[in-house]
Design an enzyme around this catalytic site. Structure first.
Site, short mmCIF file in Angstrom:
data_model
loop_
_atom_site.label_atom_id
_atom_site.label_comp_id
_atom_site.label_asym_id
_atom_site.label_seq_id
_atom_site.Cartn_x
_atom_site.Cartn_y
_atom_site.Cartn_z
N GLY A 139 0.82 -1.20 0.00
CA GLY A 139 0.00 0.00 0.00
C GLY A 139 0.86 1.25 0.00
N SER B 55 1.18 3.86 -3.35
CA SER B 55 0.58 4.93 -4.14
C SER B 55 -0.82 5.28 -3.64
CB SER B 55 0.50 4.52 -5.61
OG SER B 55 1.79 4.37 -6.16
N SER C 212 -1.35 -3.54 -6.51
CA SER C 212 -1.38 -4.79 -7.28
C SER C 212 -1.72 -5.98 -6.39
CB SER C 212 -0.01 -5.03 -7.93
OG SER C 212 0.33 -3.94 -8.77
N GLU D 75 12.16 -3.55 -5.58
CA GLU D 75 11.05 -3.53 -6.54
C GLU D 75 11.49 -3.15 -7.94
OE1 GLU D 75 6.77 -1.24 -7.26
OE2 GLU D 75 7.61 -1.39 -5.24
#
Length: 376
Positions: free
Chosen positions: A124, A126, A161, A244
């Site tokens: 969590g 953006s 996502s 990432e």
């Protein structure tokens, strides 16, 4: 220089390709499997093979294996389109973050589910008005007035996502609204089955709903779920983004599509041969950038360069595949599997340089923090 892999690594990659191909065969779309290929059974199969937490310390249940072995396995799996979405975020990002910043109790609590391939995680970060600018996050966490050992979370996250399938959300929230924007953030693990959590899938141009909006309305989170330092998240987030952005997933999401389209290309045309050569060269250069990250040879925040180069490569692949199939690819008729995949990938390709940090932001990071260029 000899860039070839040792025979044992070649054999490992061959084995992973077979496993990945078998997993991909169960999917209707083979591409972008690390992001949208949700298959819990496949996650458990990877766990049984020891391919989750491969590089983590043996003391916490990991494999204690070299980083190059993990690279070889996941390059093969993702390159075949294996369905990894049920486990990849946790393996790539959450586990290493817990190992670096989590307490022994937190590691004991959450690492076993990741290693077993049974716990699904999302991130969590953006928000509706805060994409690449982490410092502008507005989701808030405050201490509960009736219980100082509990946080109350209110706010919204977007482009999260895999949230529709996730058990846990690794949440970045503002815990000190009076501090400087970068200084008042903390990281909390939120049980997505908690009261007050609402997950809304966002259907994109391809018809897929792996991106989600997640709303938090008075969600209670135990204080024990705070990861690292309170109000010290920004430094931790930057380290997490290294995991990432610098991985092989940013290079080979549509590699299987490229291989399947390539036999249809007119190699008698010199322009087509030149484009194929450029794509093959771009792939090898991107791979070397990723390997610098994997082997610990890259400077801090160099993952911004790796992600920029690799994501732009994937967009070139999508454009090439569309040109090769021409009108057939534009039509994307349901009965024509290859054309359907090409049409889908063209529609999805703009996301490659947006998700995980926009290319514009990453180029600024490269200039400012990697190259040290002066600000104008």
């Amino acid at each position: 220089m000899d860039f070839s892999l040792a025979p044992d690594l070649v054999a490992l990659g061959d084995a992973a390709r077979l496993v990945g191909r078998a997993g991909a065969d169960r999917r209707s779309i083979r591409d972008d499997g690390w992001l949208m290929g949700y298959d819990p059974a496949f996650a458990k199969e990877l766990a049984e093979r020891g391919w989750l937490g491969m590089t983590w310390p043996v003391e916490v249940g990991g494999g204690g294996r070299p980083a190059l072995e993990r690279f070889v396995v996941f390059e093969a799996l993702i390159g075949e389109g294996a369905p990894l979405a049920a486990c990849y975020f946790a393996d790539r990002q959450i586990g290493p973050t817990l190992l670096q910043y989590g307490t022994a109790e937190q590691q004991d609590r959450w690492l076993p589910g990741i290693l077993a391939g049974t716990d699904v995680w999302c991130i969590g970060m953006s928000e509706p008005d805060a994409g690449s600018d982490v410092a502008s996050l507005r989701t808030r966490a405050v201490r509960a007035p009736d219980d100082p050992d509990t946080w109350i979370v209110d706010g919204a996250k977007v482009w999260t996502s895999g949230a529709a399938h996730a058990d846990w959300c690794y949440l970045i929230a503002r815990t000190d609204p009076t501090a400087r924007p970068h200084a008042g953030l903390s990281e909390l693990v939120v049980d997505l089955h908690s009261p007050g959590v609402e997950v809304r899938p966002i259907v994109d141009a391809t018809g897929d709903g792996h991106f989600c909006e997640v709303r938090f309305d008075g969600v209670r989170v135990p204080a024990a779920n705070l990861i690292g330092d309170e109000n010290g998240s920004f430094r931790q987030v930057m380290r997490q983004m290294e995991h990432e952005r610098g991985g092989i997933d940013r290079l080979v999401s549509n590699q299987a599509l490229y291989r399947d389209v390539l036999p249809h290309a007119d190699r008698q045309d010199a322009r087509v041969r030149q484009e194929i050569a450029a794509i093959e060269t771009g792939y090898r250069l991107g791979r070397l950038l990723v390997l610098r990250e994997v082997l610990g040879q890259a400077p801090a925040q160099f993952s911004a360069a790796a992600k920029t180069a690799c994501a732009e490569h994937e967009q070139r692949v999508a454009s090439f595949c569309a040109r090769v199939l021409g009108a057939r690819g534009q039509a994307g008729l349901p009965a024509d599997d290859l054309a359907r995949r090409v049409a889908r990938n063209v529609a999805y390709a703009p996301a490659y340089t947006i998700m995980g940090g926009t290319t514009q932001i990453l180029r600024t990071i490269i200039a400012d923090r990697v190259l040290g260029l002066p600000r104008v």
